[in-house]
Design a protein around this motif. Structure first.
Motif, mmCIF file in Angstrom:
data_model
loop_
_atom_site.group_PDB
_atom_site.id
_atom_site.type_symbol
_atom_site.label_atom_id
_atom_site.label_comp_id
_atom_site.label_asym_id
_atom_site.label_seq_id
_atom_site.Cartn_x
_atom_site.Cartn_y
_atom_site.Cartn_z
ATOM 1 N N ALA A 153 -3.485 -9.288 5.563
ATOM 2 C CA ALA A 153 -2.273 -9.051 6.344
ATOM 3 C C ALA A 153 -1.860 -7.585 6.267
ATOM 4 O O ALA A 153 -1.488 -6.969 7.273
ATOM 5 C CB ALA A 153 -1.140 -9.949 5.848
ATOM 6 N N ALA A 154 -1.947 -7.012 5.072
ATOM 7 C CA ALA A 154 -1.593 -5.603 4.893
ATOM 8 C C ALA A 154 -2.554 -4.696 5.660
ATOM 9 O O ALA A 154 -2.142 -3.686 6.249
ATOM 10 C CB ALA A 154 -1.606 -5.253 3.406
ATOM 11 N N ALA A 155 -3.839 -5.062 5.671
ATOM 12 C CA ALA A 155 -4.840 -4.250 6.374
ATOM 13 C C ALA A 155 -4.554 -4.211 7.871
ATOM 14 O O ALA A 155 -4.663 -3.152 8.507
ATOM 15 C CB ALA A 155 -6.235 -4.800 6.115
ATOM 16 N N TYR A 156 -4.173 -5.364 8.435
ATOM 17 C CA TYR A 156 -3.866 -5.366 9.870
ATOM 18 C C TYR A 156 -2.586 -4.588 10.154
ATOM 19 O O TYR A 156 -2.507 -3.824 11.122
ATOM 20 C CB TYR A 156 -3.719 -6.803 10.390
ATOM 21 C CG TYR A 156 -3.483 -6.839 11.877
ATOM 22 C CD1 TYR A 156 -4.526 -6.604 12.767
ATOM 23 C CD2 TYR A 156 -2.211 -7.072 12.396
ATOM 24 C CE1 TYR A 156 -4.312 -6.602 14.144
ATOM 25 C CE2 TYR A 156 -1.991 -7.077 13.770
ATOM 26 C CZ TYR A 156 -3.049 -6.837 14.637
ATOM 27 O OH TYR A 156 -2.821 -6.826 15.982
ATOM 28 N N PHE A 157 -1.592 -4.753 9.309
ATOM 29 C CA PHE A 157 -0.321 -4.066 9.500
ATOM 30 C C PHE A 157 -0.487 -2.545 9.394
ATOM 31 O O PHE A 157 0.140 -1.782 10.137
ATOM 32 C CB PHE A 157 0.686 -4.557 8.452
ATOM 33 C CG PHE A 157 2.055 -3.956 8.590
ATOM 34 C CD1 PHE A 157 2.883 -4.313 9.638
ATOM 35 C CD2 PHE A 157 2.515 -3.035 7.662
ATOM 36 C CE1 PHE A 157 4.150 -3.757 9.772
ATOM 37 C CE2 PHE A 157 3.779 -2.474 7.786
ATOM 38 C CZ PHE A 157 4.601 -2.837 8.837
ATOM 39 N N LEU A 158 -1.373 -2.105 8.489
ATOM 40 C CA LEU A 158 -1.578 -0.671 8.235
ATOM 41 C C LEU A 158 -2.869 -0.163 8.865
ATOM 42 O O LEU A 158 -3.438 0.831 8.411
ATOM 43 C CB LEU A 158 -1.603 -0.412 6.722
ATOM 44 C CG LEU A 158 -0.360 -0.843 5.940
ATOM 45 C CD1 LEU A 158 -0.598 -0.728 4.441
ATOM 46 C CD2 LEU A 158 0.861 -0.022 6.365
ATOM 47 N N ARG A 159 -3.326 -0.836 9.912
ATOM 48 C CA ARG A 159 -4.638 -0.538 10.488
ATOM 49 C C ARG A 159 -4.765 0.888 11.013
ATOM 50 O O ARG A 159 -5.882 1.403 11.145
ATOM 51 C CB ARG A 159 -4.967 -1.526 11.609
ATOM 52 C CG ARG A 159 -3.995 -1.476 12.778
ATOM 53 C CD ARG A 159 -4.249 -2.599 13.764
ATOM 54 N NE ARG A 159 -3.301 -2.573 14.881
ATOM 55 C CZ ARG A 159 -2.096 -3.102 14.841
ATOM 56 N NH1 ARG A 159 -1.687 -3.714 13.731
ATOM 57 N NH2 ARG A 159 -1.284 -3.033 15.884
ATOM 58 N N GLU A 160 -3.647 1.530 11.329
ATOM 59 C CA GLU A 160 -3.709 2.887 11.860
ATOM 60 C C GLU A 160 -3.668 3.949 10.765
ATOM 61 O O GLU A 160 -3.818 5.132 11.050
ATOM 62 C CB GLU A 160 -2.559 3.100 12.846
ATOM 63 C CG GLU A 160 -2.677 2.218 14.092
ATOM 64 C CD GLU A 160 -1.553 2.458 15.079
ATOM 65 O OE1 GLU A 160 -0.694 3.320 14.790
ATOM 66 O OE2 GLU A 160 -1.526 1.774 16.120
ATOM 67 N N VAL A 161 -3.456 3.541 9.519
ATOM 68 C CA VAL A 161 -3.516 4.473 8.398
ATOM 69 C C VAL A 161 -4.974 4.869 8.176
ATOM 70 O O VAL A 161 -5.869 4.002 8.166
ATOM 71 C CB VAL A 161 -2.919 3.842 7.123
ATOM 72 C CG1 VAL A 161 -3.083 4.777 5.917
ATOM 73 C CG2 VAL A 161 -1.448 3.509 7.347
ATOM 74 N N ALA A 162 -5.229 6.139 7.966
ATOM 75 C CA ALA A 162 -6.600 6.652 7.912
ATOM 76 C C ALA A 162 -7.458 5.918 6.886
ATOM 77 O O ALA A 162 -8.603 5.553 7.163
ATOM 78 C CB ALA A 162 -6.572 8.153 7.601
ATOM 79 N N MET A 163 -6.926 5.687 5.693
ATOM 80 C CA MET A 163 -7.695 5.045 4.638
ATOM 81 C C MET A 163 -8.095 3.621 5.017
ATOM 82 O O MET A 163 -9.207 3.174 4.740
ATOM 83 C CB MET A 163 -6.889 5.038 3.340
ATOM 84 C CG MET A 163 -7.634 4.467 2.150
ATOM 85 S SD MET A 163 -6.709 4.654 0.615
ATOM 86 C CE MET A 163 -5.281 3.604 0.953
ATOM 87 N N VAL A 164 -7.181 2.904 5.663
ATOM 88 C CA VAL A 164 -7.463 1.527 6.086
ATOM 89 C C VAL A 164 -8.413 1.519 7.277
ATOM 90 O O VAL A 164 -9.322 0.682 7.359
ATOM 91 C CB VAL A 164 -6.155 0.793 6.436
ATOM 92 C CG1 VAL A 164 -6.445 -0.630 6.915
ATOM 93 C CG2 VAL A 164 -5.214 0.763 5.242
ATOM 94 N N ALA A 165 -8.219 2.441 8.192
ATOM 95 C CA ALA A 165 -9.064 2.518 9.394
ATOM 96 C C ALA A 165 -10.532 2.710 9.045
ATOM 97 O O ALA A 165 -11.422 2.253 9.777
ATOM 98 C CB ALA A 165 -8.579 3.644 10.297
ATOM 99 N N LYS A 166 -10.809 3.385 7.931
ATOM 100 C CA LYS A 166 -12.195 3.605 7.514
ATOM 101 C C LYS A 166 -12.883 2.305 7.109
ATOM 102 O O LYS A 166 -14.095 2.166 7.246
ATOM 103 C CB LYS A 166 -12.231 4.594 6.343
ATOM 104 C CG LYS A 166 -11.852 6.023 6.717
ATOM 105 C CD LYS A 166 -11.910 6.925 5.497
ATOM 106 C CE LYS A 166 -11.516 8.363 5.865
ATOM 107 N NZ LYS A 166 -11.547 9.258 4.683
ATOM 108 N N VAL A 167 -12.105 1.363 6.619
ATOM 109 C CA VAL A 167 -12.666 0.084 6.153
ATOM 110 C C VAL A 167 -12.869 -0.884 7.311
ATOM 111 O O VAL A 167 -13.854 -1.625 7.351
ATOM 112 C CB VAL A 167 -11.740 -0.549 5.086
ATOM 113 C CG1 VAL A 167 -12.304 -1.885 4.617
ATOM 114 C CG2 VAL A 167 -11.552 0.400 3.915
#
Length: 456
Positions: A408-422
């Motif tokens: 859920a956190a990954a989808y919510f923060l999907r535009e954050v660079a660190m998350v987008a890489k994953v």
């Protein structure tokens, strides 16, 4: 003039809500929904379930997804209403095991830790309901009063105060009684607008059913898969639905879930047609479709659509507040089990939900995606226990919970660079699908390994 019609009509709805709310409040009525010591009947339960689930955010989501992805988009959102069938199954299993709530069942199996993990997700769900429905109210009044910069904010404050006023008076009993009136009004107002739409010369049911939307149907079909993956656990984290599963006898409750399913699904599909039709006509997308509709339909049809949204927003607010009061008072014991204790909780949730409207995010489906993903930790657990009769150890439960919260956190923060890489380089709904598959794989793997170890 348009704004006056909207305000006047909505004012009548609010007045009816106040008149329908019980004159005398009791602790049992406030938290358990009883009126004069009696549980609600089938008709009350059905209409209450439907009106609290076809809330303003859902209606707009259905129309917006229909606009962008055609019939596939609206069908994908309607698939979430299979939750009434899975929710009825879950309630039946819980009551068969002597549980009085989801928390009661989780506490017996996983103790305070298990309950706490669930309650975190439920609290976030309730907060998102208050936030999203107030947000739709703000969007509506910003659309009908574009010359007034603060119209949306003032409307949010006004509806929050009015909704809180009668909700805090009677709690769940007030929500149940007003839901019936609000649902009847919704069906009447929306029914008139829908009849107008389908009788227009440029309306074609074949074109609606085969529509690809403004952006193509692919993402709509992706969302349909996401909905089907989430739909088993989705109702379990919705306290509004779950609370209504334990206040009447089993037969009445079972029938209420069945009837609520087909009635709510029809409403969602019908509202989605307005979005699909707009895309078929090549109308430009403006202001969550509200401004688009203003240019497409006569004023009275536009007013009917707006009032439908406002009624559904109001009906969801009172139910979300009553569930928040029950959660904090009866489950978390954060306030005394008194009328004042429940009312204080309602005020806090309304203030927090209203404050979130200042956040700036107007993507209505995000709240559904995030909370739906977070709820998926329950899917492996409930399948293991209800279907196979397995015993799930605490570590497996917490592993499934951790994977769901991480997803859920990954989808919510999907535009954050660190998350987008994953995440995969793909449209956001395809990213959501990958996240959901990951959550289920981790959860089922943990539960399967844990159940085998217990068996050994």
């Amino acid at each position: 003039m348009l704004s006056l019609y909207v305000i006047a009509t909505f004012g009548v709805v609010v007045l009816f809500s106040f008149l329908t709310a019980p004159r005398r409040a009791s602790v049992e009525g406030f938290f358990q929904g009883q009126v004069a010591g009696r549980a609600p009947g089938l008709c009350t339960l059905v209409l209450s379930q439907v009106t609290t689930w076809i809330f303003a955010r859902s209606l707009m989501n259905s129309a917006i997804l229909g606009y962008y992805y055609g019939a596939a988009g609206t069908l994908a959102y309607a698939a979430y209403y299979l939750s009434f069938l899975s929710g009825g199954y879950i309630v039946g299993q819980l009551r068969l095991r002597g549980a009085a709530s989801v928390q009661d069942w989780l506490g017996a199996r996983f103790g305070t830790v298990g309950q706490s993990a669930y309650n975190v997700v439920v609290a976030l769900r309730l907060l998102s309901e208050v936030f999203a429905n107030l947000l739709v109210v703000g969007l509506i009044f910003s659309a009908v009063l574009p010359e007034m910069a603060s119209a949306g904010t003032l409307a949010i404050v006004a509806v929050a105060v009015l909704g809180l006023a009668y909700s805090a008076w009677g709690g769940l009993s007030a929500a149940l009684r007003t839901d019936v009136v609000q649902m009847v009004l919704f069906l009447a107002v929306f029914g008139v607008a829908f009849i107008y739409l389908v009788t227009q010369p440029d309306f074609s049911i074949v074109e609606i059913a085969t529509s690809q939307g403004a952006s193509g149907a692919r993402q709509g079909w992706v969302l349909l898969i996401v909905a089907l993956l989430q739909v088993f656990s989705y109702p379990a984290h919705d306290p509004v639905m779950m609370d209504r599963g334990f206040i009447a006898d089993r037969k009445t409750t079972r029938n209420s879930f069945l009837h609520a399913f087909w009635l709510s699904a029809l409403c969602i599909l019908a509202f989605g047609v307005f979005g699909i039709h707009a895309a078929n006509l090549g109308a430009a997308y403006e202001g969550q479709l509200l401004t688009t509709w203003a240019g497409m339909f006569p004023s009275w049809v536009f007013v009917a659509l707006l009032v439908s949204l406002l009624v559904s927003a109001l009906s969801t607010l009172d139910s979300a507040l009553s569930s928040a009061a029950r959660l904090c008072v009866e489950e978390l014991r954060l306030a005394p089990r008194t009328l004042m204790g429940g009312r204080v909780v309602m005020v806090v949730f309304m203030i927090l939900g209203g404050a979130l409207t200042l956040w700036g995010n107007t993507t209505l489906f995000d709240a559904v995606a995030v909370s739906g993903t977070a709820s998926m930790f329950l899917t492996p657990v409930m399948v293991a226990v209800f279907v196979f009769g397995w015993s799930v150890p605490m570590w497996a439960y917490l592993t499934s919970f951790g994977a769901a919260i991480l997803g859920a956190a990954a989808y919510f923060l999907r535009e954050v660079a660190m998350v987008a890489k994953v995440l995969p380089d793909a449209p956001k709904y395809e990213q959501l699908l990958v996240i959901c598959v990951f959550v289920l794989l981790v959860g089922f793997a943990a539960v399967l390994i844990g159940a085998r170890r217990v068996a050994d």
